[in-house]
Design a protein around this motif. Structure first.
Motif, short mmCIF file in Angstrom:
data_model
loop_
_atom_site.label_atom_id
_atom_site.label_comp_id
_atom_site.label_asym_id
_atom_site.label_seq_id
_atom_site.Cartn_x
_atom_site.Cartn_y
_atom_site.Cartn_z
N VAL A 50 -30.18 -37.66 -18.55
CA VAL A 50 -31.36 -36.71 -18.02
C VAL A 50 -31.94 -37.29 -16.96
O VAL A 50 -32.03 -38.54 -16.76
N GLY A 51 -32.44 -36.50 -16.34
CA GLY A 51 -33.47 -37.08 -14.97
C GLY A 51 -33.99 -35.93 -14.35
O GLY A 51 -33.46 -34.87 -14.17
N PRO A 52 -34.88 -36.31 -13.19
CA PRO A 52 -35.66 -34.99 -12.53
C PRO A 52 -34.59 -34.59 -11.48
O PRO A 52 -33.44 -35.26 -11.01
N SER A 53 -35.08 -33.54 -10.96
CA SER A 53 -34.32 -32.89 -10.02
C SER A 53 -34.09 -33.64 -8.80
O SER A 53 -34.92 -33.96 -8.32
N GLY A 54 -32.74 -33.70 -8.39
CA GLY A 54 -32.44 -34.40 -7.02
C GLY A 54 -32.29 -35.83 -7.11
O GLY A 54 -32.04 -36.54 -6.35
N CYS A 55 -32.28 -36.48 -8.52
CA CYS A 55 -32.40 -37.90 -8.54
C CYS A 55 -30.85 -38.52 -8.48
O CYS A 55 -30.61 -39.53 -8.54
N GLY A 56 -29.86 -37.55 -8.23
CA GLY A 56 -28.54 -37.92 -8.04
C GLY A 56 -27.67 -37.85 -9.24
O GLY A 56 -26.33 -38.27 -9.28
N LYS A 57 -27.80 -37.02 -10.23
CA LYS A 57 -26.96 -37.01 -11.37
C LYS A 57 -25.67 -36.34 -11.20
O LYS A 57 -24.52 -36.89 -11.50
N SER A 58 -25.71 -35.40 -10.59
CA SER A 58 -24.42 -34.55 -10.06
C SER A 58 -23.67 -35.32 -9.28
O SER A 58 -22.47 -35.57 -9.31
N THR A 59 -24.33 -36.16 -8.37
CA THR A 59 -23.48 -36.97 -7.40
C THR A 59 -22.93 -38.14 -8.14
O THR A 59 -21.62 -38.32 -7.83
N PHE A 60 -23.52 -38.56 -9.15
CA PHE A 60 -22.95 -39.73 -9.85
C PHE A 60 -21.85 -39.14 -10.66
O PHE A 60 -20.62 -39.71 -10.77
N LEU A 61 -21.73 -37.82 -11.23
CA LEU A 61 -20.76 -37.33 -12.00
C LEU A 61 -19.68 -37.01 -10.95
O LEU A 61 -18.38 -37.22 -11.24
N ARG A 62 -19.89 -36.46 -9.63
CA ARG A 62 -18.83 -36.56 -8.78
C ARG A 62 -18.37 -37.59 -8.30
O ARG A 62 -16.76 -37.73 -8.07
N ILE A 63 -18.80 -38.98 -8.39
CA ILE A 63 -18.28 -40.19 -8.03
C ILE A 63 -17.44 -40.55 -9.18
O ILE A 63 -16.06 -41.12 -8.87
N VAL A 64 -17.80 -40.09 -10.38
CA VAL A 64 -16.88 -40.69 -11.55
C VAL A 64 -15.55 -39.70 -11.24
O VAL A 64 -14.67 -40.24 -11.44
N ALA A 65 -15.80 -38.62 -10.84
CA ALA A 65 -14.63 -37.62 -11.08
C ALA A 65 -13.68 -37.84 -9.75
O ALA A 65 -12.62 -37.23 -9.66
N GLY A 66 -14.27 -38.69 -8.87
CA GLY A 66 -13.39 -39.19 -7.55
C GLY A 66 -13.69 -38.07 -6.46
O GLY A 66 -13.24 -38.11 -5.52
N LEU A 67 -14.36 -37.17 -6.68
CA LEU A 67 -14.72 -36.01 -5.62
C LEU A 67 -15.69 -36.81 -4.49
O LEU A 67 -15.54 -35.98 -3.40
N VAL A 68 -16.68 -37.84 -4.71
CA VAL A 68 -17.49 -38.42 -3.76
C VAL A 68 -17.14 -39.68 -3.90
O VAL A 68 -17.01 -40.42 -4.98
N LYS A 69 -17.47 -40.53 -2.66
CA LYS A 69 -17.16 -42.07 -2.73
C LYS A 69 -18.53 -42.61 -2.62
O LYS A 69 -19.24 -41.97 -2.12
#
Ligand SMILES: Nc1ncnc2c1ncn2[C@@H]1O[C@H](COP(=O)(O)OP(=O)(O)OP(=O)(O)O)[C@@H](O)[C@H]1O
Length: 315
Positions: A50-69
């Protein structure tokens, strides 16, 4: 009363993030979105962020998924299979021109699973999610909750070792959200795969998670970790326990400052005192444990990509 993570399934992946950071853009418009972030998710663990909007949660998930470096650091996924992760998005991510069955079969088709077996597996998951009678329909004929069930069935049909879920229930109304939380609880406790689940709802995180990680305002770093004290297998009944309300209130106190910072409002000097007064008088709806269960009392929403919406963190 803290619980150990459940016994891992025969195949459940592990995630290890070390010094992970992500920046976007160049020059003056460069944004430090995430990190540095250190995190380990054990095999078979249900880990909520959990975390505030825009703190990078989705970005982290996408990094784990290999969608973002990542810009710095690394994520290691330890798994028995070549494509261990499947992702479920807030906006369902299903194709409107495919039938429900074809949508659920999608990942199996990509993996060239023979059609007969793929259909059987897809139908099995549709049955488990209460959609057996809708296999030949198109998504437009389904409600939002049913479309999200299709999306979950599609992710699970490939039997992923790791399930990555990015605010999967955020676009649903509160009652439906509760039902889907309970369904997910049942499914994940049956096979105990590894789940990394991003949400704005503390209630959701506490019901579902073996562990709840709290992120700071951008750039997101981990600022707290709690283990909900509820035995497995658990049901949605845990929402009614005093421990649940206490942990929800505690986490909200931790998060409030981060949410205010993320939304551009600095905490006023007497804000903390005022919030205590509000709680005592019941005037502060944000600290009300029932806040998420009443649709009329949900937090503000803003438009998000693909026409769906996002929420502020809410207890
Ligand atoms: N592709 C991109 N290009 C530029 N900036 C981006 C990109 N993706 C994300 N960002 C920025 O990085 C920051 C983190 O975004 P991210 O979507 O990961 O946050 P979040 O915590 O998931 O937010 P929310 O809870 O609102 O969905 C935001 O400031 C966002 O604008």
């Amino acid at each position: 009363m803290g619980q150990e993570p459940p016994e891992p399934a025969a195949q459940a992946g592990r995630i290890r993030a070390a010094g992970v950071e992500r920046r976007f853009g160049r020059g003056a418009s460069r944004v430090h979105a995430l990190g540095p972030l250190e995190l380990e998710v054990a095999a078979g663990e249900f880990c909520c962020i959990v975390g505030p909007s825009g703190c990078g949660k989705s970005t982290f998930l996408r990094i784990v998924a290999g969608l973002v470096k990542p810009t710095a650091g690394r994520v290691e996924v330890t798994a028995a299979t070549a494509n261990p992760a499947a992702m479920v998005f807030q906006n369902y991510g299903i194709s409107p021109w495919k039938t429900v069955l074809a949508n659920v079969r999608f990942g199996l088709d990509l993996r060239r699973v023979p059609r007969k077996e793929a259909n059987a597996r897809a139908r099995d998951w549709l049955g488990r999610l209460g959609l057996a009678d809708f296999a030949d329909r198109y998504p437009a004929a389904l409600s939002g909750g049913m479309q999200q069930r299709v999306s979950i069935a599609r992710a699970l049909a490939v039997e992923p070792e790791i399930l990555l879920m990015d605010e999967p229930f955020a676009a649903l109304d509160a009652q439906l959200r509760t039902i889907l939380q309970d369904e997910l609880l049942e499914i994940c406790q049956a096979d105990k795969r590894t789940v990394l689940f991003v949400t704005h709802s503390l209630e959701e995180a506490l019901v579902l998670g073996d562990r709840v990680l709290v992120m700071s305002a951008r750039p997101g770093r981990l600022i707290a970790e709690r283990v909900p004290p509820f035995a497995r297998p658990r049901t949605g009944e845990v929402r009614r326990s005093p421990e649940f309300a206490a942990m929800q209130a505690e986490l909200w106190e931790l998060l409030r400052g981060e949410v205010e910072q993320a939304s551009g409002r600095e905490r006023e000097p007497d804000r903390k005192r005022q919030s205590k007064q509000d709680r005592e008088t019941g005037a502060d709806r944000q600290t009300d444990p029932d806040h998420e269960t009443d649709p009329d009392r949900r937090t503000d929403r803003e438009p998000k990509q693909g026409g769906t919406r996002k929420e502020e963190v809410a207890p």
